[in-house]
Structure formats: structure tokens, C-alpha cells
Design a protein around this motif. Structure first.
Motif, short mmCIF file in Angstrom:
data_model
loop_
_atom_site.label_atom_id
_atom_site.label_comp_id
_atom_site.label_asym_id
_atom_site.label_seq_id
_atom_site.Cartn_x
_atom_site.Cartn_y
_atom_site.Cartn_z
N UNK A 92 0.81 -1.22 0.00
CA UNK A 92 0.00 0.00 0.00
C UNK A 92 0.84 1.28 0.00
N UNK A 93 2.16 1.12 0.05
CA UNK A 93 3.05 2.28 0.16
C UNK A 93 3.38 2.82 -1.23
N UNK A 94 3.52 4.14 -1.37
CA UNK A 94 3.77 4.74 -2.68
C UNK A 94 5.18 4.42 -3.17
N UNK A 95 5.41 4.47 -4.51
CA UNK A 95 6.68 4.06 -5.09
C UNK A 95 7.90 4.81 -4.55
N UNK A 96 7.78 6.11 -4.32
CA UNK A 96 8.94 6.85 -3.82
C UNK A 96 9.37 6.33 -2.46
#
Length: 280
Positions: A212-216
Motif C-alpha cells: 500500500x506504500x507509494x513508489x517513492x
């Protein structure tokens, strides 16, 4: 002495920060990784008695080096093409990998004198070449590090009853994931957020599973974990380190690499974090 490594005709000075670039950069970076990994895992070679301990040791090194490297490449069908040379002071190791075939040659620059016969002689020769041999451990971070971390985060926690990590059949993915397996109870903080382990569920960031964590942030976590797991004196080979990072994040990561007590080889078309460029 510091080992000297040449990949596809270009010397890679590991004592400095390096940026591999050009059309052949990915192949060169991966070949460098497996050459260093094989050297790091080379065992002592005095178990087989030879009539000539010196030539026997040379022949055993060639055979064992090729065997270990092949054992890393074959399960995941990792295809490498290229040549390598290692200057290890007392001896040189050169080799070529092409179409799944491998050739390895050892040249003895120095030879021990007054060598005994039998097992004692094999021990003397092996000690002569291994006594001051530098064998840094390499770590590999692929360009798709954020996706791999999210997809395989359940395999990153050291298990109590079963093997951790993923099988070698997954190729370069397994080289990355299996290098950052974490002990139970591991926690670290990134940008004020807490990364923690769960024995059954894998890694969580502030209670959220990593997918669920964003790519950056995933890219940040991948780099942070690799830096944390790589010991002093190791070699970190990082593909596309700048991927998904904003300018502000680049400065943060730059400070991480500046504090790293080891060698860093970036594989990238951009010299984002500084270093001597080597075009392949």
C-alpha cells in the motif's frame, strides 16, 4: 592490496564511487556482482592432495570458481555475456561468460618456495594465496527495487522454523530479496515513519502492509534496507538509484550514501549521486 577488477575491458576502481553507464551498463553491473560474489564465497582449497601442490591449487581454483558462479546463474536462468579479470596481487583470475558457458583461468604471479609434498604442501600453498586475500561481499539492488520489495515483503522476515527468503529460480529478484532478510523484531525509522516486522505477515510501515506504500517511499525503503544490511567494507551495486525519487529525496539519499563505509557502484544513465563515470 586492494583487488583490481576489470569488466569487459574497463577497470572498476572499487575504492572510489563509480557510475557505470552506457549501453552495456546493466550487463556489466550484474557480471561485476556475480564475480565478486563468487570470489567472496570461494572456500579454502587444501582438501584434495595433488602431486604438484602449486599447479593443483591453480587447477582447483579455476574449477571451483566456475562451479560456484554457475551455481548462482543456472537456477534462475541468468544470462550474462562478458569478460572479467581480477588482480588479487599474488595471482590473477580471468574469465569469460557467453551463452551459458564459462571459462576461468588463473595466472600465478607469485609462487611459494620450498613447498612440501602431500596434504601439508596443499595447506602451505593455500595459506600462501589466501592469507591476505581481500574478498569483499557484494550486495545488489535492482532497478525495479520498489516493486520487488512490495511484492515479496512477506519473505523478508527471518522465520523460526522454515527457511527465509525466496528460491534462486527467481534470478536477480532472489539476489536482492535474500540479501535483506531481517530478524524478527527489526524496526527502523524513515521520514518519521516506522518500518516493522511481523513474523507471519511480513513488513509494515506504520501498520500498513508495504504493497500500500507509494513508489517513492518504497524506493527509499529499498535503499535504506540495503545500506543497513551491507556491512563495512562491502560493495553495493545499485541499478537506477534515482528512480522515483524527487529532488528533495535525492539529497536525503545522498547523505545516506556519504555515510556508507563501503564501495558503491551505481548503474545508471544519470550521475545523480556523484561518482566517476565509466562508459560501457
Amino acid at each position: 592490496m586492494k583487488i583490481q577488477v576489470t569488466i569487459n575491458g574497463r577497470e572498476i576502481p572499487l575504492e572510489r564511487r563509480i557510475v557505470l553507464t552506457g549501453e552495456g551498463m546493466y550487463m556489466a553491473g550484474r557480471l561485476l556482482y556475480f564475480v565478486l560474489k563468487t570470489l567472496h564465497q570461494m572456500p579454502r582449497l587444501y582438501g584434495v592432495v595433488e602431486s604438484d601442490p602449486i599447479s593443483g591449487w591453480k587447477r582447483n581454483f579455476e574449477t571451483k570458481f566456475a562451479s560456484i558462479m554457475s551455481s548462482h546463474l543456472e537456477p534462475g536462468k541468468i544470462r550474462l555475456e562478458g569478460e572479467f579479470k581480477l588482480n588479487l596481487g599474488k595471482f590473477l583470475v580471468s574469465g569469460k561468460v557467453s551463452r551459458g558457458q564459462m571459462k576461468v583461468n588463473v595466472e600465478l604471479v607469485q609462487k611459494p618456495e620450498n613447498v612440501s609434498q602431500g596434504l601439508r604442501g596443499m595447506v602451505e600453498v593455500d595459506s600462501f594465496y589466501f592469507s591476505d586475500l581481500e574478498r569483499p561481499r557484494p550486495f545488489f539492488v535492482p532497478g525495479s527495487k520498489d516493486g520487488f520489495l512490495a511484492g515479496f515483503h512477506r519473505f523478508l522476515v527471518l522465520q523460526t522454523e522454515s527457511a527465509s527468503g525466496i528460491p534462486k529460480t527467481l534470478g536477480m529478484v532472489s539476489e536482492f530479496i535474500n540479501s535483506i532478510v531481517l530478524p524478527q523484531g527489526y524496526t527502523t525509522s524513515v521520514r518519521g515513519r516506522t518500518l516493522s516486522t511481523d513474523e507471519k505477515e511480513g513488513l509494515f510501515l506504520d501498520g500498513e502492509p508495504l504493497y500500500n506504500v507509494d513508489p517513492e517511499l518504497l524506493s527509499l525503503l529499498s535503499l535504506r534496507l540495503s545500506l543497513d544490511m551491507a556491512p563495512e567494507g562491502s560493495v553495493l551495486i545499485v541499478e537506477d538509484p534515482e528512480a522515483h525519487l524527487s529532488p528533495e529525496t535525492v539529497e536525503e539519499v545522498r547523505r545516506w550514501f556519504d555515510r556508507f563505509r563501503g564501495s558503491v557502484v551505481f548503474v545508471s544513465r544519470f550521475n545523480t549521486f556523484g561518482g566517476e563515470e565509466i562508459r560501457l
